[in-house]
Design an enzyme around this catalytic site. Sequence first.
Site, mmCIF file in Angstrom:
data_model
loop_
_atom_site.group_PDB
_atom_site.id
_atom_site.type_symbol
_atom_site.label_atom_id
_atom_site.label_comp_id
_atom_site.label_asym_id
_atom_site.label_seq_id
_atom_site.Cartn_x
_atom_site.Cartn_y
_atom_site.Cartn_z
ATOM 1 N N ASP A 203 0.953 -1.209 0.073
ATOM 2 C CA ASP A 203 -0.007 0.047 -0.031
ATOM 3 C C ASP A 203 0.802 1.394 0.156
ATOM 4 O OD1 ASP A 203 -2.509 1.162 -0.093
ATOM 5 O OD2 ASP A 203 -2.922 0.703 1.944
ATOM 6 N N HIS A 204 0.220 2.457 0.127
ATOM 7 C CA HIS A 204 0.559 3.812 0.206
ATOM 8 C C HIS A 204 2.357 3.739 0.548
ATOM 9 C CE1 HIS A 204 -3.069 6.041 -0.123
ATOM 10 N NE2 HIS A 204 -3.434 4.828 0.566
ATOM 11 N N GLU A 276 -4.632 7.466 7.353
ATOM 12 C CA GLU A 276 -4.337 5.880 7.305
ATOM 13 C C GLU A 276 -2.996 5.248 7.294
ATOM 14 O OE1 GLU A 276 -6.300 1.973 4.990
ATOM 15 O OE2 GLU A 276 -5.361 3.799 3.660
ATOM 16 N N HIS A 321 -10.273 8.382 3.806
ATOM 17 C CA HIS A 321 -9.658 7.487 4.716
ATOM 18 C C HIS A 321 -10.324 7.427 5.929
ATOM 19 C CE1 HIS A 321 -5.787 6.560 2.134
ATOM 20 N NE2 HIS A 321 -6.738 5.649 1.831
ATOM 21 N N HIS A 360 -9.720 4.203 -3.083
ATOM 22 C CA HIS A 360 -9.268 4.140 -2.032
ATOM 23 C C HIS A 360 -10.319 5.080 -1.092
ATOM 24 C CE1 HIS A 360 -4.928 2.971 -1.986
ATOM 25 N NE2 HIS A 360 -5.223 3.107 -3.477
ATOM 26 N N ASN A 382 -10.054 -0.752 -1.662
ATOM 27 C CA ASN A 382 -9.521 -0.968 -0.380
ATOM 28 C C ASN A 382 -10.565 -1.076 0.658
ATOM 29 O OD1 ASN A 382 -7.100 -0.555 -1.605
ATOM 30 N ND2 ASN A 382 -6.369 0.739 -0.565
#
Length: 454
Positions: A203-204, A276, A321, A360, A382
Amino acid sequence: MPSKACSVALASAGAYAAAQAFLAPSAPQVSREQQVRHLRQQPAEAATSSSCASAGALALGVAGVAAATAQSKRAVRRQVVRQATATAEKTEKAFAKMPASVKPGVVTGKALVDLLNYAKENEFAIPGVNCVSSSSINACMEAAKKAKGTVMVTLSRGGGQFIAGKAADNTDDAACIAGTVAAALHVRQVAKLYGVPVILHTDHCQKAWLPWFDGLMEANEEYFKLHGEPLFSSHMLDLSEEPLEENIAICKKYLERMAKIDILLEMELGVTGGEEDGVDNTDVDSSRLYTQPEEVWQVYEELSSVPNGNFTVAAAFGNVHGVYAPGNVDLKPVILHNTQKYVKEKLGCESDKPMSFVFHGGSGSSLEDIRYAIEAGVVKMNIDTDTQWAFWDGMNQYQKKNKDYLQAQIGNPEGPEKPNKKYYDPRMSLRAGEEVMADRLVQCMEDLKCIDRL
């Protein structure tokens, strides 16, 4: 008493006879009286055989055993072939709807591209779940098995460090890298056993975390040398906080490296609001929550020029998020529809959805908006906050249900000396978490229309 040489000969002959009995159909038995009569007719000197006769008998025995061993090995090989054939037939039947390149286990390269295109063409999205332990990883694959769909197991930098152990040395992101790789190897070992295709993703990764990303790329390259495919299916670079030109330039640089070993890149445009796993965009200007079609086109022009380069785009369209009640997020999936039209006009192509988008920050979004986004070419969404809560809720409910058995090692309502080990065994509460998380994820897969897709 027979001589030593005679004893060896008899033993060898016995082995030979046993081998012959294993290799050939049994012959009619000779009566005991006939055997005795035959022995009485032999000369006395036969009791002492020569060393040559002994060696001959020994050779016959060894040859018989060797023949039996060879036949046994052939039988084992035939069994292995039969099992492999049965497995192949089962897989082919189970994946009747999937592209032929997609098999059970971790999906990479062309198979991954085929899988994402299959999702886009059939208008369903694959759930991407942030995992922090083998339990949450296994719950993801269990859900996919129940739903007869596919899943993306997602690992983060913080999650990788947690898997390695918070006390582990994290100098130069060593623990973050090691934990992420360890989790990936776990998925590699067990994914096929669930009989579903699994996308292995990270992820990110913002600019400050690129050393972590570099460490994962090194692991991919080493794995590729040994296996002809990368360790991971895909990685995400989140450089949305950087100027657009720098974002695209860094992504292109990494995609050139990733393309050589068949790894797909997920990049982010605009900003997903909220917070997040260490990425905090709670105070971002609201205008940055919405990506413009021209920006997506810039990305497409640059990244599509990379030979063998494959990528998806996390274009912001109001997603945030975090945890929000339905109706509190101003999602605008029409942005994705307009972007597809824009890129199609620029390309002059026949496809109505030349881009593959990812979604997302879906918490608080209506099912209608989610499905409308999927119709615009979203192939992955996600799913983090709901599944994390579900895992905790499963453990919490287990504790409430068995509270009286979880107060001490010994002593419960059944008696003061009754043991409680089977209740406080960590596997019990963890399994309760896995079950509830898997059930919740199946519900999410229904919302994403990722059911019965194999």
